[in-house]
Design a protein around this motif. Structure first.
Motif, PDB file in Angstrom:
ATOM      1  N   THR A 108     -54.748 -19.844  61.017  1.00 41.29           N
ATOM      2  CA  THR A 108     -55.007 -20.598  62.230  1.00 41.29           C
ATOM      3  C   THR A 108     -54.729 -22.082  62.013  1.00 41.29           C
ATOM      4  O   THR A 108     -55.141 -22.673  61.011  1.00 41.29           O
ATOM      5  CB  THR A 108     -56.470 -20.408  62.662  1.00 41.29           C
ATOM      6  OG1 THR A 108     -56.732 -19.023  62.822  1.00 41.29           O
ATOM      7  CG2 THR A 108     -56.741 -21.131  63.967  1.00 41.29           C
ATOM      8  N   LEU A 109     -54.031 -22.684  62.946  1.00 41.02           N
ATOM      9  CA  LEU A 109     -53.734 -24.104  62.847  1.00 41.02           C
ATOM     10  C   LEU A 109     -55.019 -24.924  62.853  1.00 41.02           C
ATOM     11  O   LEU A 109     -55.976 -24.599  63.562  1.00 41.02           O
ATOM     12  CB  LEU A 109     -52.860 -24.539  64.022  1.00 41.02           C
ATOM     13  CG  LEU A 109     -51.401 -24.079  64.019  1.00 41.02           C
ATOM     14  CD1 LEU A 109     -50.756 -24.359  65.366  1.00 41.02           C
ATOM     15  CD2 LEU A 109     -50.622 -24.758  62.900  1.00 41.02           C
ATOM     16  N   ALA A 110     -55.024 -26.004  62.085  1.00 41.27           N
ATOM     17  CA  ALA A 110     -56.195 -26.885  62.046  1.00 41.27           C
ATOM     18  C   ALA A 110     -56.480 -27.470  63.420  1.00 41.27           C
ATOM     19  O   ALA A 110     -57.639 -27.660  63.800  1.00 41.27           O
ATOM     20  CB  ALA A 110     -55.990 -27.991  61.020  1.00 41.27           C
ATOM     21  N   ILE A 111     -55.430 -27.762  64.179  1.00 41.04           N
ATOM     22  CA  ILE A 111     -55.614 -28.320  65.510  1.00 41.04           C
ATOM     23  C   ILE A 111     -56.285 -27.328  66.454  1.00 41.04           C
ATOM     24  O   ILE A 111     -56.821 -27.695  67.495  1.00 41.04           O
ATOM     25  CB  ILE A 111     -54.255 -28.805  66.076  1.00 41.04           C
ATOM     26  CG1 ILE A 111     -54.475 -29.819  67.198  1.00 41.04           C
ATOM     27  CG2 ILE A 111     -53.393 -27.641  66.542  1.00 41.04           C
ATOM     28  CD1 ILE A 111     -53.207 -30.490  67.677  1.00 41.04           C
ATOM     29  N   LYS A 112     -56.259 -26.041  66.059  1.00 37.15           N
ATOM     30  CA  LYS A 112     -56.911 -24.979  66.834  1.00 37.15           C
ATOM     31  C   LYS A 112     -58.221 -24.526  66.198  1.00 37.15           C
ATOM     32  O   LYS A 112     -58.774 -23.496  66.557  1.00 37.15           O
ATOM     33  CB  LYS A 112     -55.973 -23.774  66.962  1.00 37.15           C
ATOM     34  CG  LYS A 112     -54.664 -24.066  67.682  1.00 37.15           C
ATOM     35  CD  LYS A 112     -54.881 -24.338  69.156  1.00 37.15           C
ATOM     36  CE  LYS A 112     -53.554 -24.471  69.900  1.00 37.15           C
ATOM     37  NZ  LYS A 112     -53.755 -24.724  71.340  1.00 37.15           N
ATOM     38  N   GLY A 113     -58.694 -25.282  65.224  1.00 37.36           N
ATOM     39  CA  GLY A 113     -59.969 -24.970  64.599  1.00 37.36           C
ATOM     40  C   GLY A 113     -59.883 -24.326  63.233  1.00 37.36           C
ATOM     41  O   GLY A 113     -60.912 -24.025  62.614  1.00 37.36           O
ATOM     42  N   GLY A 114     -58.657 -24.129  62.714  1.00 38.61           N
ATOM     43  CA  GLY A 114     -58.486 -23.523  61.398  1.00 38.61           C
ATOM     44  C   GLY A 114     -58.660 -24.516  60.269  1.00 38.61           C
ATOM     45  O   GLY A 114     -58.882 -25.718  60.483  1.00 38.61           O
ATOM     46  N   LYS A 115     -58.557 -24.016  59.052  1.00 40.95           N
ATOM     47  CA  LYS A 115     -58.685 -24.860  57.866  1.00 40.95           C
ATOM     48  C   LYS A 115     -57.380 -25.610  57.617  1.00 40.95           C
ATOM     49  O   LYS A 115     -56.310 -25.007  57.568  1.00 40.95           O
ATOM     50  CB  LYS A 115     -59.018 -23.998  56.647  1.00 40.95           C
ATOM     51  CG  LYS A 115     -59.189 -24.790  55.366  1.00 40.95           C
ATOM     52  CD  LYS A 115     -59.505 -23.868  54.194  1.00 40.95           C
ATOM     53  CE  LYS A 115     -59.629 -24.648  52.890  1.00 40.95           C
ATOM     54  NZ  LYS A 115     -59.907 -23.772  51.728  1.00 40.95           N
ATOM     55  N   PRO A 116     -57.441 -26.931  57.439  1.00 37.53           N
ATOM     56  CA  PRO A 116     -56.203 -27.680  57.198  1.00 37.53           C
ATOM     57  C   PRO A 116     -55.606 -27.372  55.837  1.00 37.53           C
ATOM     58  O   PRO A 116     -56.326 -27.006  54.899  1.00 37.53           O
ATOM     59  CB  PRO A 116     -56.645 -29.139  57.292  1.00 37.53           C
ATOM     60  CG  PRO A 116     -58.104 -29.127  57.012  1.00 37.53           C
ATOM     61  CD  PRO A 116     -58.621 -27.811  57.521  1.00 37.53           C
ATOM     62  N   VAL A 117     -54.307 -27.524  55.729  1.00 35.19           N
ATOM     63  CA  VAL A 117     -53.626 -27.318  54.453  1.00 35.19           C
ATOM     64  C   VAL A 117     -54.141 -28.303  53.412  1.00 35.19           C
ATOM     65  O   VAL A 117     -54.321 -27.959  52.244  1.00 35.19           O
ATOM     66  CB  VAL A 117     -52.099 -27.485  54.630  1.00 35.19           C
ATOM     67  CG1 VAL A 117     -51.392 -27.541  53.269  1.00 35.19           C
ATOM     68  CG2 VAL A 117     -51.535 -26.342  55.474  1.00 35.19           C
ATOM     69  N   ARG A 118     -54.420 -29.534  53.848  1.00 34.66           N
ATOM     70  CA  ARG A 118     -54.823 -30.579  52.893  1.00 34.66           C
ATOM     71  C   ARG A 118     -56.013 -31.353  53.432  1.00 34.66           C
ATOM     72  O   ARG A 118     -56.028 -31.764  54.598  1.00 34.66           O
ATOM     73  CB  ARG A 118     -53.646 -31.537  52.650  1.00 34.66           C
ATOM     74  CG  ARG A 118     -53.930 -32.610  51.601  1.00 34.66           C
ATOM     75  CD  ARG A 118     -52.749 -33.545  51.448  1.00 34.66           C
ATOM     76  NE  ARG A 118     -53.033 -34.610  50.496  1.00 34.66           N
ATOM     77  CZ  ARG A 118     -52.749 -34.574  49.213  1.00 34.66           C
ATOM     78  NH1 ARG A 118     -52.168 -33.505  48.697  1.00 34.66           N
ATOM     79  NH2 ARG A 118     -53.021 -35.594  48.409  1.00 34.66           N
TER      80      ARG A 118
END
Length: 449
Positions: A40-50
């Motif tokens: 899940t994209l971080a912008i959609k509430g997921g965990k960011p890559v960094r």
């Protein structure tokens, strides 16, 4: 990696980009060889890559504190009462392979000083790139000369040398190429055009410290070269600039103009003020900071290049991500910024702004860079000013207005993505984070709309 390591969605995506045959042959694109990141994209509430921050800038060396404090305590802050500015000028000229260097208060004033020393002024025209920081053409306007834009080469982000000659008129005095983002412009073609039309060349190398064209440092190829040492720059002093050159008489004029018109020591004059000049001097404590920062410039430049080349290898096959190209004559770039183009048609026509937001949310700071500044109102302000209506015929100014059309630059302004130089100062894991984040956004393009 084989088909069984991929999800059905990922396999179909690979198939849609025509890489199945390459995978079967073992020639897998670099972006596909990494572990997949389609979460899940971080912008959609997921965990960011960094989540770890990148290198802060500037980087201070504590060993430099005593030289700066010594100058402050002495009270000899003016270059006329010390030798630190002179020492820094020699060190910077040496590292560039230039005969002379004169330091100024900032990069903008280095450009103004160079234009004045080469007698560019009222009624002249100067060919510049439209893809640059506003100072590049502000200094031309400030000299009461006309900044004439030649369109941009979107692949390299540089002035398109094949568009220069069509902009030359009987008033053209100079070409002012910008090694923008620290990537060298095509100096072979630019110098050939200048020679053919008897024009001077002033290099705006304010973002190109130690960048090279065929082994020669940018800023040392034209008549004069100009640099900036502002806080974000690779040789940061807070503010500061420099003019470099190899013509002794010309550099004498540069020195005199920046120092209230006083003659340089090698010039024998009866008057103490032989020319009209102004005060654009660097201070002693600025130069002390510069001498500290110059020590790291070579190693940092090498690291940025290595990391930039690795990043290109990681992202060049991601559909819709188009890394910059370097001209064949570039032997080293400075990478003040790492640029690539975002092609929204490969991301379901998601606007670039949404891509930038998604990438930033993954922990990768980024921006869209310059806009089409020739449409921001500044052009009409100076075209209708007293100085310009007196200096140029109405017919020329009207023609200039009609020529403010640069389709290639417009395209680049819509597609460009910039990554700061500080992102290139880390290790391979840092670069992998950048590439993985870009890859993740692409894999989730359906969710961006």
């Amino acid at each position: 990696m084989n088909r069984h390591n991929l999800s059905r969605r990922e396999f179909l995506a690979t198939a849609s980009t025509g890489t199945i045959a390459a995978m079967a042959a073992g020639a897998v694109p670099a972006y596909a060889r990494r572990s997949r990141t389609a979460s899940t994209l971080a912008i959609k509430g997921g965990k960011p890559v960094r989540t770890k921050p990148f290198q802060k800038w500037p980087i201070w060396d504590k060993s430099a504190e005593e030289p700066v404090l010594s100058i402050l305590r002495s009270g000899n802050w003016f270059r006329g009462q010390g030798n630190t500015v002179t020492e820094f000028e020699k060190a910077y000229a040496d590292i560039l392979g230039a005969k002379r260097c004169v330091c100024t208060v900032n990069g903008t004033n280095s450009l103004l000083t160079a234009l004045h020393a080469l007698d560019v002024g009222v009624g002249d025209e100067v060919i510049v790139s439209p893809y640059t920081f506003i100072a590049t053409y502000n200094v031309v306007i400030g000299s009461c000369a006309l900044p004439v834009f030649a369109d941009t080469d979107p692949e390299t982000f540089q002035i398109d040398p094949d568009k220069i000659e069509e902009r030359i008129t009987e008033r053209t005095r100079a070409i002012l190429p910008v090694h923008i983002l620290g990537l060298p412009a095509n100096m072979d073609k630019i110098m050939a055009i200048a020679k053919k039309h008897n024009l001077i060349v002033i290099e705006d190398a304010c973002q190109a410290w130690l960048a090279e064209w065929r082994g020669k440092k940018c800023g040392t190829i034209g008549n004069l070269g100009c640099f900036s040492f502002q806080n974000s720059k690779h040789l940061p002093i807070g503010e500061g600039g420099a003019v470099v050159g190899n013509d002794e008489e010309l550099m004498d004029r540069v020195w005199s103009f920046h120092n209230c018109g006083r003659p340089f020591q090698s010039v024998k004059k009866t008057s103490g003020y032989p020319i009209i000049g102004t005060n654009r001097r660097m201070t002693e404590y600025q130069a002390a900071i510069g001498l500290s920062q110059i020590k790291r410039l070579e190693a940092d430049t090498q690291r940025r290049n290595e990391n930039a080349h690795y990043l290109t290898s990681r992202i060049k096959d991601i559909p819709g991500i188009v890394p910059h190209k370097l001209y064949e004559g570039v032997t080293r770039a400075a990478y003040h910024l790492y640029p690539f183009r975002y092609r929204k048609e490969y991301f379901n026509n998601v606007p670039r702004a949404k891509f930038l937001s998604a990438l930033s949310a993954e922990g990768i700071p980024c921006s869209g860079g310059y806009g089409p500044q020739y449409r921001d109102g500044l052009m009409e302000d100076f075209l209708t000013s007293k100085n310009f209506t007196r200096s140029f015929p109405k017919e020329r100014l009207d023609k200039y207005r009609r020529e403010l059309n640069y389709p290639a630059n417009d395209q680049l302004c819509e597609e460009a993505v910039w990554l700061s130089q500080t992102l290139l100062l880390g290790d391979k894991k840092d670069i992998d984070d950048i590439a993985d984040a870009i890859q993740k956004v692409h894999e989730n393009k359906d969710k961006l709309a």
